[in-house]
Motif scaffolding. Structure first.
Motif, PDB file in Angstrom:
ATOM      1  N   HIS A  34       0.789  -1.195   0.142  1.00 22.15           N
ATOM      2  CA  HIS A  34      -0.092   0.173  -0.013  1.00 22.15           C
ATOM      3  C   HIS A  34       0.894   1.229   0.010  1.00 22.15           C
ATOM      4  O   HIS A  34       1.996   1.198   0.788  1.00 22.15           O
ATOM      5  N   ASP A  35       0.480   2.115  -0.875  1.00 23.50           N
ATOM      6  CA  ASP A  35       1.199   3.525  -1.047  1.00 23.50           C
ATOM      7  C   ASP A  35       0.725   4.417   0.266  1.00 23.50           C
ATOM      8  O   ASP A  35      -0.260   4.921   0.225  1.00 23.50           O
ATOM      9  N   PRO A  36       1.532   4.859   1.192  1.00 26.02           N
ATOM     10  CA  PRO A  36       1.417   5.942   2.000  1.00 26.02           C
ATOM     11  C   PRO A  36       0.686   7.237   1.601  1.00 26.02           C
ATOM     12  O   PRO A  36       0.022   7.651   2.046  1.00 26.02           O
ATOM     13  N   ALA A  37       1.085   7.479   0.142  1.00 28.92           N
ATOM     14  CA  ALA A  37       0.405   8.539  -0.313  1.00 28.92           C
ATOM     15  C   ALA A  37      -1.028   8.575  -0.554  1.00 28.92           C
ATOM     16  O   ALA A  37      -1.598   9.673  -0.879  1.00 28.92           O
ATOM     17  N   ASP A  38      -1.343   7.357  -0.764  1.00 28.24           N
ATOM     18  CA  ASP A  38      -3.005   7.297  -0.643  1.00 28.24           C
ATOM     19  C   ASP A  38      -3.622   7.353   0.447  1.00 28.24           C
ATOM     20  O   ASP A  38      -5.069   7.243   0.480  1.00 28.24           O
ATOM     21  N   ILE A  39      -3.256   7.407   1.644  1.00 25.87           N
ATOM     22  CA  ILE A  39      -3.885   7.520   2.920  1.00 25.87           C
ATOM     23  C   ILE A  39      -4.926   8.790   2.797  1.00 25.87           C
ATOM     24  O   ILE A  39      -5.839   8.774   3.439  1.00 25.87           O
ATOM     25  N   GLN A  40      -4.152   9.992   2.514  1.00 20.99           N
ATOM     26  CA  GLN A  40      -4.973  11.084   2.546  1.00 20.99           C
ATOM     27  C   GLN A  40      -6.468  11.062   1.579  1.00 20.99           C
ATOM     28  O   GLN A  40      -7.348  11.507   1.770  1.00 20.99           O
ATOM     29  N   LYS A  41      -6.232  10.166   0.484  1.00 24.03           N
ATOM     30  CA  LYS A  41      -7.372  10.002  -0.253  1.00 24.03           C
ATOM     31  C   LYS A  41      -8.483   9.341   0.283  1.00 24.03           C
ATOM     32  O   LYS A  41      -9.550   9.636   0.080  1.00 24.03           O
ATOM     33  N   LEU A  42      -8.273   8.407   1.383  1.00 24.76           N
ATOM     34  CA  LEU A  42      -9.282   7.788   2.154  1.00 24.76           C
ATOM     35  C   LEU A  42      -9.557   8.810   3.282  1.00 24.76           C
ATOM     36  O   LEU A  42     -10.919   8.669   3.180  1.00 24.76           O
ATOM     37  N   VAL A  43      -8.876   9.320   3.946  1.00 23.84           N
ATOM     38  CA  VAL A  43      -9.231  10.217   5.086  1.00 23.84           C
ATOM     39  C   VAL A  43     -10.057  11.307   4.669  1.00 23.84           C
ATOM     40  O   VAL A  43     -10.774  11.671   5.523  1.00 23.84           O
ATOM     41  N   SER A  44      -9.703  11.875   3.522  1.00 24.32           N
ATOM     42  CA  SER A  44     -10.513  13.219   2.989  1.00 24.32           C
ATOM     43  C   SER A  44     -11.980  12.874   3.049  1.00 24.32           C
ATOM     44  O   SER A  44     -12.798  13.938   2.829  1.00 24.32           O
ATOM     45  N   TYR A  45     -12.508  11.577   2.629  1.00 21.99           N
ATOM     46  CA  TYR A  45     -13.956  11.281   2.594  1.00 21.99           C
ATOM     47  C   TYR A  45     -14.619  11.212   4.047  1.00 21.99           C
ATOM     48  O   TYR A  45     -15.824  10.748   4.077  1.00 21.99           O
ATOM     49  N   ILE A  46     -13.828  11.261   5.154  1.00 19.18           N
ATOM     50  CA  ILE A  46     -14.141  11.130   6.570  1.00 19.18           C
ATOM     51  C   ILE A  46     -14.462  12.509   6.985  1.00 19.18           C
ATOM     52  O   ILE A  46     -13.359  13.367   6.778  1.00 19.18           O
ATOM     53  N   PRO A  47     -15.554  13.067   7.797  1.00 19.37           N
ATOM     54  CA  PRO A  47     -16.471  12.419   8.268  1.00 19.37           C
ATOM     55  C   PRO A  47     -17.833  12.190   7.411  1.00 19.37           C
ATOM     56  O   PRO A  47     -18.893  11.731   7.415  1.00 19.37           O
ATOM     57  N   GLU A  48     -17.754  12.512   5.720  1.00 23.62           N
ATOM     58  CA  GLU A  48     -18.708  12.144   5.102  1.00 23.62           C
ATOM     59  C   GLU A  48     -19.296  10.913   4.910  1.00 23.62           C
ATOM     60  O   GLU A  48     -20.562  10.562   4.849  1.00 23.62           O
ATOM     61  N   TYR A  49     -18.224   9.989   5.117  1.00 24.05           N
ATOM     62  CA  TYR A  49     -18.615   8.574   5.052  1.00 24.05           C
ATOM     63  C   TYR A  49     -18.089   7.898   6.258  1.00 24.05           C
ATOM     64  O   TYR A  49     -17.139   8.523   6.977  1.00 24.05           O
ATOM     65  N   ASP A  50     -18.697   6.915   6.813  1.00 20.77           N
ATOM     66  CA  ASP A  50     -18.239   6.291   7.854  1.00 20.77           C
ATOM     67  C   ASP A  50     -17.125   5.303   7.950  1.00 20.77           C
ATOM     68  O   ASP A  50     -16.247   5.308   8.609  1.00 20.77           O
ATOM     69  N   MET A  51     -16.794   4.758   6.612  1.00 19.43           N
ATOM     70  CA  MET A  51     -15.542   4.110   6.310  1.00 19.43           C
ATOM     71  C   MET A  51     -15.332   4.215   4.829  1.00 19.43           C
ATOM     72  O   MET A  51     -16.293   4.141   4.021  1.00 19.43           O
ATOM     73  N   VAL A  52     -13.974   4.225   4.544  1.00 21.48           N
ATOM     74  CA  VAL A  52     -13.622   4.300   3.051  1.00 21.48           C
ATOM     75  C   VAL A  52     -12.561   3.162   2.891  1.00 21.48           C
ATOM     76  O   VAL A  52     -11.632   3.103   3.786  1.00 21.48           O
ATOM     77  N   VAL A  53     -12.755   2.523   1.860  1.00 23.63           N
ATOM     78  CA  VAL A  53     -12.068   1.231   1.579  1.00 23.63           C
ATOM     79  C   VAL A  53     -11.272   1.396   0.114  1.00 23.63           C
ATOM     80  O   VAL A  53     -11.652   1.976  -0.843  1.00 23.63           O
ATOM     81  N   GLY A  54      -9.731   0.994   0.589  1.00 19.73           N
ATOM     82  CA  GLY A  54      -9.017   1.255  -0.685  1.00 19.73           C
ATOM     83  C   GLY A  54      -9.391  -0.018  -1.937  1.00 19.73           C
ATOM     84  O   GLY A  54      -9.239  -1.081  -1.515  1.00 19.73           O
ATOM     85  N   GLU A  55      -9.863   0.322  -2.870  1.00 24.36           N
ATOM     86  CA  GLU A  55     -10.303  -0.635  -4.075  1.00 24.36           C
ATOM     87  C   GLU A  55      -9.109  -1.013  -4.826  1.00 24.36           C
ATOM     88  O   GLU A  55      -8.710  -0.173  -5.707  1.00 24.36           O
ATOM     89  N   ARG A  56      -8.810  -2.303  -4.892  1.00 26.21           N
ATOM     90  CA  ARG A  56      -7.610  -2.959  -5.878  1.00 26.21           C
ATOM     91  C   ARG A  56      -8.205  -3.070  -7.097  1.00 26.21           C
ATOM     92  O   ARG A  56      -9.284  -3.521  -7.256  1.00 26.21           O
ATOM     93  N   SER A  57      -7.405  -2.809  -8.090  1.00 23.71           N
ATOM     94  CA  SER A  57      -7.725  -3.181  -9.414  1.00 23.71           C
ATOM     95  C   SER A  57      -7.300  -4.680  -9.664  1.00 23.71           C
ATOM     96  O   SER A  57      -7.006  -5.309  -8.788  1.00 23.71           O
ATOM     97  N   LEU A  58      -7.724  -5.174 -10.723  1.00 27.22           N
ATOM     98  CA  LEU A  58      -7.514  -6.620 -11.090  1.00 27.22           C
ATOM     99  C   LEU A  58      -6.015  -6.765 -11.175  1.00 27.22           C
ATOM    100  O   LEU A  58      -5.512  -7.870 -10.547  1.00 27.22           O
ATOM    101  N   ASN A  59      -5.251  -5.888 -11.662  1.00 29.86           N
ATOM    102  CA  ASN A  59      -3.794  -6.075 -11.478  1.00 29.86           C
ATOM    103  C   ASN A  59      -3.102  -6.050 -10.179  1.00 29.86           C
ATOM    104  O   ASN A  59      -2.068  -6.352 -10.129  1.00 29.86           O
ATOM    105  N   GLY A  60      -4.065  -5.407  -9.131  1.00 25.91           N
ATOM    106  CA  GLY A  60      -3.569  -5.296  -7.808  1.00 25.91           C
ATOM    107  C   GLY A  60      -3.468  -6.705  -7.207  1.00 25.91           C
ATOM    108  O   GLY A  60      -3.067  -6.771  -6.007  1.00 25.91           O
TER     109      GLY A  60
END
Length: 285
Positions: free
Chosen positions: A90-116
């Motif tokens: 997991h890329d630490p740079a993606d943390i902000q992408k998840l956190v930025s949607y809280i508190p609008e959402y209760d949980m934000v999950v990183g979605e992996r692509s097929l290649n992931g």
């Protein structure tokens, strides 16, 4: 965002990657609390993490990935809890992408692509689990087993007692959150290959565990989603058997009667379970 954030890294013998992960998180987000839970690692995972400024907790013996996450959540002080792998995927740079949607959402999950996905078999297995979980939760589940997620502290702690000690905690948390009416968002993320080249997840053993957890959580929060299809299948089999025996010999057999009775019993068990489930919600209110 004004809420404090705790990043939880469950780790078992990840000395080759833990340093880079902790350093990257602290460089990008120096204000975040970084917690590393060493699940009785036999290498220098704990020492390296501690030397880089992470808060380290060590299990006295190997309990499991889920147990490490639970330990981290119990000790975390942040309003938002972020869980991610310590193996460098997991890329630490993606943390902000998840956190930025809280508190609008209760949980934000990183979605992996097929290649992931780790392999084609894992990708196919996850696709099937996602489909079953979507049926259970009445929500399009895009990545049931992703361990990279941000969740409100109070939401995570509410379901902490349900987490298994194994790799299956993301499955439990996802379905529990959705069936309880909390909001969830999926966010595409980048996934790198593991530095040590191997995964601790076994396709058959852990796949069966994932399936059982989905069924368990479903019967806990929405029992009829399991009992009703099984009851309907019993009725259908009973009807098919009766039609065959009636057309071939003009008889109504004991097998048909057993299948019909089984359908009724399973349906009534589902109704009772649904009422118990509703009573639990009323008690919590």
């Amino acid at each position: 965002m004004s809420s404090s954030v705790s990043v939880i890294l469950p780790a078992y013998n990840e000395v080759t990657s833990i340093g880079a992960v902790v350093s990257a998180i602290r460089c990008i987000h120096p204000e975040y609390e970084v917690i590393v839970v060493s699940d009785s690692s036999t290498d220098d995972t704990a020492r390296v993490a501690k030397s880089l400024g992470a808060i380290v907790y060590e299990h006295p013996y190997n309990i499991g990935n889920g147990a490490a996450v639970k330990t981290g959540m119990r000790h975390a002080s942040g309003d938002v809890l972020v869980t991610m792998d310590a193996d460098g995927q997991h890329d630490p740079a993606d943390i902000q992408k998840l956190v930025s949607y809280i508190p609008e959402y209760d949980m934000v999950v990183g979605e992996r692509s097929l290649n992931g996905q780790a392999s084609v078999r894992r990708a196919v297995g996850n696709y099937l689990y996602n489909g079953f979980a979507s049926y259970v939760a009445k929500f399009k589940v895009k990545d049931l087993t992703s361990g990279f997620r941000a969740v409100k502290r109070e939401v995570a702690l509410e379901y902490l007692h349900l987490f298994p000690n194994t790799y299956s905690y993301p499955t439990t948390l996802t379905i529990a959150v959705l069936r309880s009416g909390f909001s969830l968002k999926y966010m595409p993320i980048r996934v790198k290959s593991r530095k040590n080249g191997k995964s601790g997840i076994h396709l058959v053993k852990d796949g069966t565990r994932f399936l059982m957890i989905i069924i368990k959580i479903c019967t806990l929060y929405s029992p009829l989603r399991v009992f009703l299809p099984v009851s309907g299948m019993m009725f259908l089999l009973g009807f098919i058997n009766y039609a065959y025996t009636y057309l071939s010999g003009g008889r109504f057999t004991n097998m048909s009667a057993t299948l019909f009775m089984s359908g009724v019993i399973i349906f009534m068990m589902g109704i009772i379970s649904e009422q118990i489930c509703q009573m639990r919600y009323e008690y919590k209110k």
